[in-house]
Write a protein that holds these residues in place. Structure first.
Motif, PDB file in Angstrom:
ATOM      1  N   TYR A  68       0.853  -1.193   0.000  1.00 32.03           N
ATOM      2  CA  TYR A  68       0.000   0.000   0.000  1.00 32.03           C
ATOM      3  C   TYR A  68       0.888   1.241   0.000  1.00 32.03           C
ATOM      4  O   TYR A  68       1.853   1.323   0.763  1.00 32.03           O
ATOM      5  N   LEU A  69       0.529   2.161  -0.854  1.00 30.51           N
ATOM      6  CA  LEU A  69       1.243   3.444  -0.871  1.00 30.51           C
ATOM      7  C   LEU A  69       0.322   4.481  -0.253  1.00 30.51           C
ATOM      8  O   LEU A  69      -0.652   4.929  -0.866  1.00 30.51           O
ATOM      9  N   GLU A  70       0.629   4.825   1.002  1.00 36.93           N
ATOM     10  CA  GLU A  70      -0.255   5.708   1.756  1.00 36.93           C
ATOM     11  C   GLU A  70       0.198   7.161   1.675  1.00 36.93           C
ATOM     12  O   GLU A  70       1.341   7.464   2.017  1.00 36.93           O
ATOM     13  N   PRO A  71      -0.685   8.058   1.285  1.00 37.31           N
ATOM     14  CA  PRO A  71      -0.356   9.476   1.354  1.00 37.31           C
ATOM     15  C   PRO A  71      -0.486   9.948   2.804  1.00 37.31           C
ATOM     16  O   PRO A  71      -1.009   9.218   3.639  1.00 37.31           O
ATOM     17  N   ALA A  72      -0.020  11.132   3.083  1.00 33.73           N
ATOM     18  CA  ALA A  72      -0.200  11.720   4.415  1.00 33.73           C
ATOM     19  C   ALA A  72      -1.053  12.959   4.242  1.00 33.73           C
ATOM     20  O   ALA A  72      -0.625  14.084   4.536  1.00 33.73           O
ATOM     21  N   ASN A  73      -2.236  12.729   3.738  1.00 37.26           N
ATOM     22  CA  ASN A  73      -3.184  13.811   3.474  1.00 37.26           C
ATOM     23  C   ASN A  73      -4.514  13.149   3.143  1.00 37.26           C
ATOM     24  O   ASN A  73      -4.617  12.414   2.158  1.00 37.26           O
ATOM     25  N   PRO A  74      -5.552  13.380   3.968  1.00 37.71           N
ATOM     26  CA  PRO A  74      -6.831  12.680   3.779  1.00 37.71           C
ATOM     27  C   PRO A  74      -7.472  12.944   2.422  1.00 37.71           C
ATOM     28  O   PRO A  74      -8.341  12.181   1.989  1.00 37.71           O
ATOM     29  N   GLU A  75      -7.020  13.993   1.732  1.00 34.21           N
ATOM     30  CA  GLU A  75      -7.629  14.302   0.431  1.00 34.21           C
ATOM     31  C   GLU A  75      -7.129  13.385  -0.681  1.00 34.21           C
ATOM     32  O   GLU A  75      -7.647  13.418  -1.791  1.00 34.21           O
TER      33      GLU A  75
ATOM     34  N   PRO B  66      -6.022   9.418  -2.099  1.00 30.92           N
ATOM     35  CA  PRO B  66      -6.358   8.013  -1.864  1.00 30.92           C
ATOM     36  C   PRO B  66      -5.120   7.158  -1.601  1.00 30.92           C
ATOM     37  O   PRO B  66      -4.016   7.511  -2.025  1.00 30.92           O
ATOM     38  N   VAL B  67      -5.339   6.049  -0.904  1.00 30.00           N
ATOM     39  CA  VAL B  67      -4.280   5.056  -0.726  1.00 30.00           C
ATOM     40  C   VAL B  67      -4.215   4.221  -1.998  1.00 30.00           C
ATOM     41  O   VAL B  67      -5.246   3.847  -2.553  1.00 30.00           O
ATOM     42  N   LEU B  68      -2.999   3.984  -2.472  1.00 30.59           N
ATOM     43  CA  LEU B  68      -2.839   3.147  -3.659  1.00 30.59           C
ATOM     44  C   LEU B  68      -2.512   1.727  -3.211  1.00 30.59           C
ATOM     45  O   LEU B  68      -1.549   1.514  -2.478  1.00 30.59           O
ATOM     46  N   ALA B  69      -3.340   0.773  -3.648  1.00 37.12           N
ATOM     47  CA  ALA B  69      -3.099  -0.624  -3.301  1.00 37.12           C
ATOM     48  C   ALA B  69      -2.483  -1.318  -4.503  1.00 37.12           C
ATOM     49  O   ALA B  69      -2.964  -1.169  -5.626  1.00 37.12           O
ATOM     50  N   VAL B  70      -1.413  -2.049  -4.268  1.00 35.24           N
ATOM     51  CA  VAL B  70      -0.721  -2.738  -5.360  1.00 35.24           C
ATOM     52  C   VAL B  70      -0.609  -4.217  -5.032  1.00 35.24           C
ATOM     53  O   VAL B  70      -0.088  -4.577  -3.969  1.00 35.24           O
ATOM     54  N   ASP B  71      -1.123  -5.044  -5.911  1.00 36.26           N
ATOM     55  CA  ASP B  71      -0.965  -6.493  -5.756  1.00 36.26           C
ATOM     56  C   ASP B  71       0.344  -6.886  -6.433  1.00 36.26           C
ATOM     57  O   ASP B  71       0.455  -6.865  -7.661  1.00 36.26           O
ATOM     58  N   LEU B  72       1.330  -7.191  -5.606  1.00 33.17           N
ATOM     59  CA  LEU B  72       2.679  -7.410  -6.146  1.00 33.17           C
ATOM     60  C   LEU B  72       2.752  -8.604  -7.088  1.00 33.17           C
ATOM     61  O   LEU B  72       3.654  -8.693  -7.916  1.00 33.17           O
ATOM     62  N   SER B  73       1.800  -9.520  -6.979  1.00 38.03           N
ATOM     63  CA  SER B  73       1.824 -10.684  -7.870  1.00 38.03           C
ATOM     64  C   SER B  73       1.287 -10.313  -9.251  1.00 38.03           C
ATOM     65  O   SER B  73       1.485 -11.053 -10.215  1.00 38.03           O
ATOM     66  N   LYS B  74       0.579  -9.199  -9.334  1.00 38.55           N
ATOM     67  CA  LYS B  74      -0.004  -8.819 -10.625  1.00 38.55           C
ATOM     68  C   LYS B  74       0.660  -7.579 -11.230  1.00 38.55           C
ATOM     69  O   LYS B  74       0.837  -7.483 -12.440  1.00 38.55           O
ATOM     70  N   GLN B  75       0.980  -6.609 -10.351  1.00 35.00           N
ATOM     71  CA  GLN B  75       1.561  -5.378 -10.872  1.00 35.00           C
ATOM     72  C   GLN B  75       2.994  -5.218 -10.389  1.00 35.00           C
ATOM     73  O   GLN B  75       3.370  -5.762  -9.357  1.00 35.00           O
ATOM     74  N   GLU B  76       3.707  -4.466 -11.147  1.00 39.27           N
ATOM     75  CA  GLU B  76       5.088  -4.235 -10.750  1.00 39.27           C
ATOM     76  C   GLU B  76       5.207  -2.906 -10.018  1.00 39.27           C
ATOM     77  O   GLU B  76       4.670  -1.893 -10.457  1.00 39.27           O
TER      78      GLU B  76
END
Lengths: 203, 203
Positions: free
Chosen positions: A168-175, A177-187
DNA sequence: CGGTAGACTGTCCATAAGAACAGTGTTCTT
DNA sequence: AAGAACACTGTTCTTATGGACAGTCTACCG
């Protein structure tokens, strides 16, 4: 640059060390003595060879007229990367805006380059638009670290959160979104770890 | 160190500039020519005077044997001030934790020292606990600038707001109060203006 | 009023140091 | 097998450079 012979490297090393210690370059005679040679002419020829190869510059008729050339890289300091061109590796000539001298004593981890922040997605971590991130180059990172990551050819700065196959790539700002990455599917490629922040404009 | 005469300062400046450009010190003859003099002996005496005063070191019998001494101060970089002892001026030996090398190209305004932030009263301005502020020494500041100020012997970092006889020290965090200072009654001394921020620990 | 420091000119010397020429031997590559 | 680059010794020449001696003039300081 053309290859430098072992002996020429010896000479180059000695000159470097001499300048480090004395703050001025050695004379040919001093090099000769240091290498245990009996005639200065051999050294002279090597110096001319080094000059031809672009390693040094010889100033004619000037005593101690030796200038090291590729010292420049060290002196320039860390490359500052401004806008990142899509699809290009980060540390490309074209991306480098300028070079900044930064003493290594400031950051406990080794710093490799500076990256200018675009956007305010890390606002609550005290990273604002236009700040310079001090980045240590790394291909892997631990969960919780703030990383420079590349996802679909786009470079982004986020807090990395690892949970099994998911990242998960989490920003530090509620405005944002968190980016979710499935490592088995995406690089997801980690470009580096943020070890510091520099703000040079105060508005 | 003993006082340096104007002429000696000229010579010192030339040597500094020469080294900057050529990477090795000038010969006495070169200095003589640069100053438009006709005899090298005058320069020689000045150099010896400078050596006596501790500004330079002369290496006997060595061509270009001039070493600048107080270059060290520059090399040490900016002083980093950690905890501020009450009632003491900021830039006291005792307050300096270490020296940090920072290239001047990073900040458009001249930086004089670094100050470690204590507390999170400027959190929303992206200045967090433990950050290093890059401060330019100044006795006055404009309204709206983030300043290092001393009020009742206590050093604080806030946004300065001026309105006639009143000065307001505004935090950037709703949990902290605005400090109002009536300049006709209380003394508020500006120690410097914040021109940058450095964070060297990422948690 | 003398003494000291600064800021020079001018001349001379010894040597430090760059430059050049004539060689020698080795190790590569083409 | 020849040529180029490397890695030297040894000698000679010239000039660049530091160092020293003999003076001059000025400004201050006490």
């Amino acid at each position: 640059m053309k290859p430098i012979s072992p002996r020429q490297q010896d000479i180059l090393n000695f000159i470097r060390q001499f300048i480090e210690q004395e703050e001025f370059p050695p004379t040919i005679a001093e090099i000769t003595r240091a290498l245990g040679l009996k005639s200065p002419h051999g050294v002279r020829e090597q110096l001319q060879a080094l000059a031809r190869k672009g390693a040094i510059e010889l100033i004619p008729s000037a005593s101690r007229g030796i200038r090291l050339l590729q010292k420049a890289a060290e002196q320039d300091g860390l490359p500052l990367i401004g806008k990142v061109a899509a699809g290009r590796p980060l540390m490309t000539e074209a991306n480098v805006e300028q070079y900044c001298k930064l003493g290594p004593e400031l950051f406990q981890n080794k710093a490799d380059y500076l990256l200018r922040v675009q956007g305010s997605s890390m606002r609550d971590a005290g990273i604002l638009d236009g700040d310079l991130l001090v980045v240590q180059q790394a291909a892997e990172a631990r969960s919780g670290q703030i990383v420079v990551a590349r996802l679909h050819d786009e470079v982004t700065v986020k807090t990395l959160r690892l949970a099994g196959e998911m990242a998960y790539l989490e920003p530090a700002n509620p405005e944002f979104p968190v980016l979710a990455v499935d490592l088995s599917k995406q690089e997801l490629s980690i470009e580096g770890v943020v070890v510091g922040v520099i703000r040079n404009r105060i508005d």
